[in-house]
Design a protein around this motif. Structure first.
Motif, PDB file in Angstrom:
ATOM      1  N   THR A 216       3.252   9.889 -10.010  1.00 22.04           N
ATOM      2  CA  THR A 216       2.492  10.060 -11.247  1.00 22.04           C
ATOM      3  C   THR A 216       1.760  11.400 -11.254  1.00 22.04           C
ATOM      4  OG1 THR A 216       2.207   7.672 -11.398  1.00 22.04           O
ATOM      5  CG2 THR A 216       0.726   9.017 -12.706  1.00 22.04           C
ATOM      6  N   GLN A 217       1.155  11.764 -10.141  1.00 24.63           N
ATOM      7  CA  GLN A 217       0.447  13.039 -10.055  1.00 24.63           C
ATOM      8  C   GLN A 217       1.406  14.217 -10.181  1.00 24.63           C
ATOM      9  OE1 GLN A 217      -1.719  12.722  -6.397  1.00 24.63           O
ATOM     10  NE2 GLN A 217      -3.321  11.453  -7.281  1.00 24.63           N
ATOM     11  N   ALA A 218       2.580  14.115  -9.571  1.00 27.45           N
ATOM     12  CA  ALA A 218       3.568  15.185  -9.679  1.00 27.45           C
ATOM     13  C   ALA A 218       4.031  15.344 -11.126  1.00 27.45           C
ATOM     14  CB  ALA A 218       4.759  14.900  -8.767  1.00 27.45           C
ATOM     15  N   THR A 219       4.211  14.239 -11.826  1.00 30.74           N
ATOM     16  CA  THR A 219       4.600  14.300 -13.233  1.00 30.74           C
ATOM     17  C   THR A 219       3.495  14.943 -14.068  1.00 30.74           C
ATOM     18  OG1 THR A 219       5.910  12.297 -12.927  1.00 30.74           O
ATOM     19  CG2 THR A 219       5.414  12.915 -15.178  1.00 30.74           C
ATOM     20  N   SER A 220       2.248  14.613 -13.780  1.00 36.41           N
ATOM     21  CA  SER A 220       1.124  15.213 -14.504  1.00 36.41           C
ATOM     22  C   SER A 220       1.059  16.717 -14.262  1.00 36.41           C
ATOM     23  CB  SER A 220      -0.188  14.571 -14.065  1.00 36.41           C
ATOM     24  OG  SER A 220      -0.211  13.219 -14.415  1.00 36.41           O
ATOM     25  N   ILE A 221       1.287  17.144 -13.033  1.00 33.38           N
ATOM     26  CA  ILE A 221       1.281  18.575 -12.714  1.00 33.38           C
ATOM     27  C   ILE A 221       2.411  19.286 -13.449  1.00 33.38           C
ATOM     28  CG2 ILE A 221       1.683  20.245 -10.854  1.00 33.38           C
ATOM     29  CD1 ILE A 221       0.164  18.276  -9.019  1.00 33.38           C
ATOM     30  N   LYS A 222       3.589  18.663 -13.491  1.00 36.89           N
ATOM     31  CA  LYS A 222       4.729  19.245 -14.199  1.00 36.89           C
ATOM     32  C   LYS A 222       4.406  19.426 -15.680  1.00 36.89           C
ATOM     33  CE  LYS A 222       9.558  18.303 -15.256  1.00 36.89           C
ATOM     34  NZ  LYS A 222      10.654  17.347 -15.124  1.00 36.89           N
ATOM     35  N   THR A 223       3.796  18.416 -16.278  1.00 35.06           N
ATOM     36  CA  THR A 223       3.426  18.494 -17.690  1.00 35.06           C
ATOM     37  C   THR A 223       2.381  19.585 -17.921  1.00 35.06           C
ATOM     38  OG1 THR A 223       3.855  16.130 -17.899  1.00 35.06           O
ATOM     39  CG2 THR A 223       2.536  17.151 -19.630  1.00 35.06           C
ATOM     40  N   ALA A 224       1.406  19.682 -17.027  1.00 35.36           N
ATOM     41  CA  ALA A 224       0.363  20.708 -17.163  1.00 35.36           C
ATOM     42  C   ALA A 224       0.952  22.112 -17.046  1.00 35.36           C
ATOM     43  CB  ALA A 224      -0.721  20.499 -16.113  1.00 35.36           C
ATOM     44  N   ILE A 225       1.898  22.301 -16.149  1.00 34.22           N
ATOM     45  CA  ILE A 225       2.533  23.614 -15.989  1.00 34.22           C
ATOM     46  C   ILE A 225       3.321  23.973 -17.241  1.00 34.22           C
ATOM     47  CG2 ILE A 225       4.332  24.861 -14.719  1.00 34.22           C
ATOM     48  CD1 ILE A 225       3.315  23.439 -12.184  1.00 34.22           C
ATOM     49  N   ALA A 226       4.058  23.007 -17.789  1.00 28.11           N
ATOM     50  CA  ALA A 226       4.822  23.274 -19.006  1.00 28.11           C
ATOM     51  C   ALA A 226       3.892  23.623 -20.164  1.00 28.11           C
ATOM     52  CB  ALA A 226       5.674  22.053 -19.357  1.00 28.11           C
ATOM     53  N   GLN A 227       2.779  22.930 -20.278  1.00 28.82           N
ATOM     54  CA  GLN A 227       1.812  23.214 -21.333  1.00 28.82           C
ATOM     55  C   GLN A 227       1.208  24.612 -21.149  1.00 28.82           C
ATOM     56  OE1 GLN A 227      -1.365  20.398 -21.551  1.00 28.82           O
ATOM     57  NE2 GLN A 227      -2.199  21.240 -23.437  1.00 28.82           N
ATOM     58  N   PHE A 228       0.891  24.958 -19.915  1.00 30.23           N
ATOM     59  CA  PHE A 228       0.343  26.289 -19.642  1.00 30.23           C
ATOM     60  C   PHE A 228       1.349  27.377 -20.011  1.00 30.23           C
ATOM     61  CE2 PHE A 228       0.113  29.917 -16.757  1.00 30.23           C
ATOM     62  CZ  PHE A 228      -1.137  30.408 -17.104  1.00 30.23           C
ATOM     63  N   GLU A 229       2.623  27.158 -19.667  1.00 30.28           N
ATOM     64  CA  GLU A 229       3.646  28.155 -19.991  1.00 30.28           C
ATOM     65  C   GLU A 229       3.754  28.351 -21.505  1.00 30.28           C
ATOM     66  OE1 GLU A 229       7.111  26.651 -18.023  1.00 30.28           O
ATOM     67  OE2 GLU A 229       6.648  27.685 -16.158  1.00 30.28           O
TER      68      GLU A 229
ATOM     69  N   GLN B 278       3.936   5.654  -5.670  1.00 30.10           N
ATOM     70  CA  GLN B 278       3.849   5.637  -7.131  1.00 30.10           C
ATOM     71  C   GLN B 278       2.752   6.590  -7.621  1.00 30.10           C
ATOM     72  OE1 GLN B 278       5.961   4.126  -9.199  1.00 30.10           O
ATOM     73  NE2 GLN B 278       4.906   5.031 -10.921  1.00 30.10           N
ATOM     74  N   ALA B 279       1.616   6.606  -6.931  1.00 27.85           N
ATOM     75  CA  ALA B 279       0.525   7.509  -7.309  1.00 27.85           C
ATOM     76  C   ALA B 279       0.955   8.964  -7.145  1.00 27.85           C
ATOM     77  CB  ALA B 279      -0.716   7.219  -6.483  1.00 27.85           C
TER      78      ALA B 279
ATOM     79  N   THR C  85       0.834  -1.198   0.000  1.00 27.02           N
ATOM     80  CA  THR C  85       0.000   0.000   0.000  1.00 27.02           C
ATOM     81  C   THR C  85       0.871   1.251   0.000  1.00 27.02           C
ATOM     82  OG1 THR C  85      -1.645  -1.226   1.268  1.00 27.02           O
ATOM     83  CG2 THR C  85      -1.914   1.142   1.168  1.00 27.02           C
ATOM     84  N   ASP C  86       1.915   1.266   0.808  1.00 25.18           N
ATOM     85  CA  ASP C  86       2.815   2.417   0.831  1.00 25.18           C
ATOM     86  C   ASP C  86       3.499   2.605  -0.512  1.00 25.18           C
ATOM     87  OD1 ASP C  86       2.179   2.899   3.458  1.00 25.18           O
ATOM     88  OD2 ASP C  86       3.963   1.915   4.278  1.00 25.18           O
TER      89      ASP C  86
END
Length: 86
Positions: A50-63, A46-47, A40-41
């Motif tokens: 994955t969420q941090a990577t998604s946020i990074k991608t979204a920020i780059a796209q926004f920029e 891992q989750a 579980t840990d």
């Protein structure tokens, strides 16, 4: 003089047998619980990754989108920025 019950009349389990089975089941349950908690840990880490990577991608796209919008707006406003010479 025999005090034990004859084999034909013996039914069920002795207290020692029942306690031994309960102890073995408790040990097995503990092992399974520890393994499950560890998995579980690992899944939570891992989750989060994955969420941090998604946020990074979204920020780059926004920029990228924001810079394109800024440049487009700058092109439209460019004549107003020039100094007028009379």
């Amino acid at each position: 003089m025999k005090t034990c019950m004859p084999e034909a009349n013996r039914r069920g389990f002795t207290l020692i047998e029942v306690l031994l089975v309960v102890a073995i089941l408790g040990i097995l349950a503990t092992i399974v619980a520890v393994k499950t908690i560890g998995q579980t840990d690992k899944a939570k880490r891992q989750a989060a990754w994955t969420q941090a990577t998604s946020i990074k991608t979204a920020i780059a796209q926004f920029e990228m989108e924001a810079s394109e919008a800024y440049l487009a707006a700058k092109r439209k406003l460019h004549p107003f920025w020039e100094e007028k010479t009379i």
